[in-house]
Design an enzyme around this catalytic site. Sequence first.
Site, PDB file in Angstrom:
ATOM      1  N   SER A  61       0.816  -1.237   0.135  1.00 55.63           N
ATOM      2  CA  SER A  61       0.030  -0.091  -0.159  1.00 55.63           C
ATOM      3  C   SER A  61       0.819   0.829   0.128  1.00 55.63           C
ATOM      4  O   SER A  61       0.447   2.184  -0.171  1.00 55.63           O
ATOM      5  CB  SER A  61      -0.625  -0.333   1.178  1.00 55.63           C
ATOM      6  OG  SER A  61      -2.150  -0.402   0.635  1.00 55.63           O
TER       7      SER A  61
ATOM      8  N   LYS B 207       0.270   3.655  -3.017  1.00 60.82           N
ATOM      9  CA  LYS B 207      -0.454   4.068  -3.216  1.00 60.82           C
ATOM     10  C   LYS B 207       0.147   5.823  -3.771  1.00 60.82           C
ATOM     11  O   LYS B 207      -0.783   6.871  -3.844  1.00 60.82           O
ATOM     12  CB  LYS B 207      -1.571   4.180  -2.348  1.00 60.82           C
ATOM     13  CG  LYS B 207      -2.410   2.548  -2.335  1.00 60.82           C
ATOM     14  CD  LYS B 207      -3.318   2.295  -0.838  1.00 60.82           C
ATOM     15  CE  LYS B 207      -3.600   0.711  -1.721  1.00 60.82           C
ATOM     16  NZ  LYS B 207      -4.423   0.375   0.066  1.00 60.82           N
TER      17      LYS B 207
ATOM     18  N   TYR C 154      -3.152  -2.316 -10.887  1.00 59.97           N
ATOM     19  CA  TYR C 154      -2.774  -1.856  -8.587  1.00 59.97           C
ATOM     20  C   TYR C 154      -2.517  -4.122  -8.866  1.00 59.97           C
ATOM     21  O   TYR C 154      -2.035  -3.666  -6.978  1.00 59.97           O
ATOM     22  CB  TYR C 154      -4.444  -1.966  -8.706  1.00 59.97           C
ATOM     23  CG  TYR C 154      -4.133  -2.474  -6.972  1.00 59.97           C
ATOM     24  CD1 TYR C 154      -4.537  -1.235  -6.194  1.00 59.97           C
ATOM     25  CD2 TYR C 154      -4.819  -3.171  -6.034  1.00 59.97           C
ATOM     26  CE1 TYR C 154      -3.931  -0.945  -4.405  1.00 59.97           C
ATOM     27  CE2 TYR C 154      -5.029  -3.279  -4.826  1.00 59.97           C
ATOM     28  CZ  TYR C 154      -4.977  -2.131  -4.635  1.00 59.97           C
ATOM     29  OH  TYR C 154      -4.413  -2.033  -2.587  1.00 59.97           O
TER      30      TYR C 154
ATOM     31  N   TYR D 109      -4.087   3.582   8.048  1.00 59.09           N
ATOM     32  CA  TYR D 109      -5.163   2.722   7.775  1.00 59.09           C
ATOM     33  C   TYR D 109      -6.132   3.504   9.431  1.00 59.09           C
ATOM     34  O   TYR D 109      -5.530   4.530   8.975  1.00 59.09           O
ATOM     35  CB  TYR D 109      -5.047   1.844   8.160  1.00 59.09           C
ATOM     36  CG  TYR D 109      -4.310   0.529   7.555  1.00 59.09           C
ATOM     37  CD1 TYR D 109      -4.049   0.415   6.299  1.00 59.09           C
ATOM     38  CD2 TYR D 109      -2.523   0.207   7.706  1.00 59.09           C
ATOM     39  CE1 TYR D 109      -4.188  -0.031   5.738  1.00 59.09           C
ATOM     40  CE2 TYR D 109      -1.819  -0.728   7.082  1.00 59.09           C
ATOM     41  CZ  TYR D 109      -2.068  -0.663   5.833  1.00 59.09           C
ATOM     42  OH  TYR D 109      -1.448  -1.781   4.435  1.00 59.09           O
TER      43      TYR D 109
ATOM     44  N   VAL E 106       0.992  -3.532   4.175  1.00 58.92           N
ATOM     45  CA  VAL E 106       0.593  -5.267   4.674  1.00 58.92           C
ATOM     46  C   VAL E 106       2.334  -5.651   4.836  1.00 58.92           C
ATOM     47  O   VAL E 106       2.226  -6.540   5.300  1.00 58.92           O
ATOM     48  CB  VAL E 106      -0.375  -5.339   4.179  1.00 58.92           C
ATOM     49  CG1 VAL E 106      -1.216  -5.127   4.877  1.00 58.92           C
ATOM     50  CG2 VAL E 106      -0.022  -5.990   2.581  1.00 58.92           C
TER      51      VAL E 106
HETATM   52  N1  GLU Z   1      -2.212  -5.256  -1.977  1.00 59.87           N
HETATM   53  C1  GLU Z   1      -2.481  -5.304  -1.040  1.00 59.87           C
HETATM   54  C2  GLU Z   1      -4.033  -5.023  -1.303  1.00 59.87           C
HETATM   55  O1  GLU Z   1      -4.782  -4.917  -1.862  1.00 59.87           O
HETATM   56  C3  GLU Z   1      -2.482  -4.168  -0.486  1.00 59.87           C
HETATM   57  C4  GLU Z   1      -2.688  -4.118   0.848  1.00 59.87           C
HETATM   58  C5  GLU Z   1      -1.863  -3.040   1.441  1.00 59.87           C
HETATM   59  O2  GLU Z   1      -0.479  -3.232   1.707  1.00 59.87           O
HETATM   60  O3  GLU Z   1      -2.892  -1.707   2.681  1.00 59.87           O
HETATM   61  O4  GLU Z   1      -4.534  -5.828  -0.504  1.00 59.87           O
END
Ligand code: GLU
Length: 335
Positions: free
Chosen positions: A78, A81, A203, A255, A273
């Site tokens: 993430s 992003k 993504y 988060y 994550v």
């Molecule tokens: N690839 C992960 C997902 O979309 C990213 C999650 C993350 O790092 O928050 O579930």
Amino acid sequence: MTQLPAQPSEPTLPSSSALVATLEELYQRYLPLRDGKVADYIPELAKMNPDCFSICIATVDGQVYEVGDSEQLFTIQSISKVFVHGLALEDYGRERLLTKVGVEPTGDAFNAIVLDEQSKRPYNPMVNAGAIAITSLIKGADATEKLNRMLDMFRRYVGHDIFIDVATYVSERSTGDRNRAMGYLMHHFGMIEDPVDDALDLYFQQCSLMVNCRDLAVMAATLANQGVNPQTGDRAVEAGYVRDILSVMYTCGMYNFAGEWAYLVGLPAKSGVCGGIIAIVPDQIGIAVFSPPLDFRGNSVRGVKVCEALSHQFGLHLFDSSRGCHNFLKHWSVK
Ligand code: GLU
């Protein structure tokens, strides 16, 4: 005899500096902390070594201070992003992007299937729904051009080529039904255009890019340096969009711990994550911590502790004017 061209000189790392000693002390303090669990909802992620731990600081003048496993590669997840948000801002501009993806924190889990009731927009670019919508907007004639534009952008932040971990990508794709559900829900409301699967694929690819902790620190320092990579001098993102990126990180980057983080640590940040966290002290430094075991919200346990300690010890909270955040570099005489 042919003369080899001179190699560009590496920035010197004062390995014995007081700053490295301080990072080493933090590393030793939190190494015994064994709380948390490595993410396993994507099978490839479950293979990460819970003992890996690294802390890196990169300054806006290109120095890197590192302790622990700073060269260990892992997938960015993430944290990607943040940077793709910047590319979408460049592609669409602030106003237009805001019609597609909001900037409101959710208080929900990162993978909650929820859109704003009235506008049908995903809440923000840092949760999965918002990030998938953002990725769907990246410009390019076809999937290859979009991926190449994204890789180019990441290359400018990191300062070298960057690759996808195919095993993680395949693992993400084959277990990504929840993300797929979000993609199709947003398509239903006209927030994502066809082909939805291409956006989801891109993504999954962006989440599967390989970085190490030092790379993340340089990427964070690039944002601290108004979008210019402090080691290569390359511009990674238009300076005018750095404030947009950092604002959203500040309110939505950790988060459903984002509010408490803003209150306690007081820095724009993003976690993933994979167990990585980046935090930015504007005009000063980028911080990166890597340690895979996560708390129940998805943030690295050691990562949160280290950032809290750094913020407290060095007075980095952005709104604490009595502390040293504006003088970090001067304090350590690294500028
Ligand atoms: N690839 C992960 C997902 O979309 C990213 C999650 C993350 O790092 O928050 O579930």
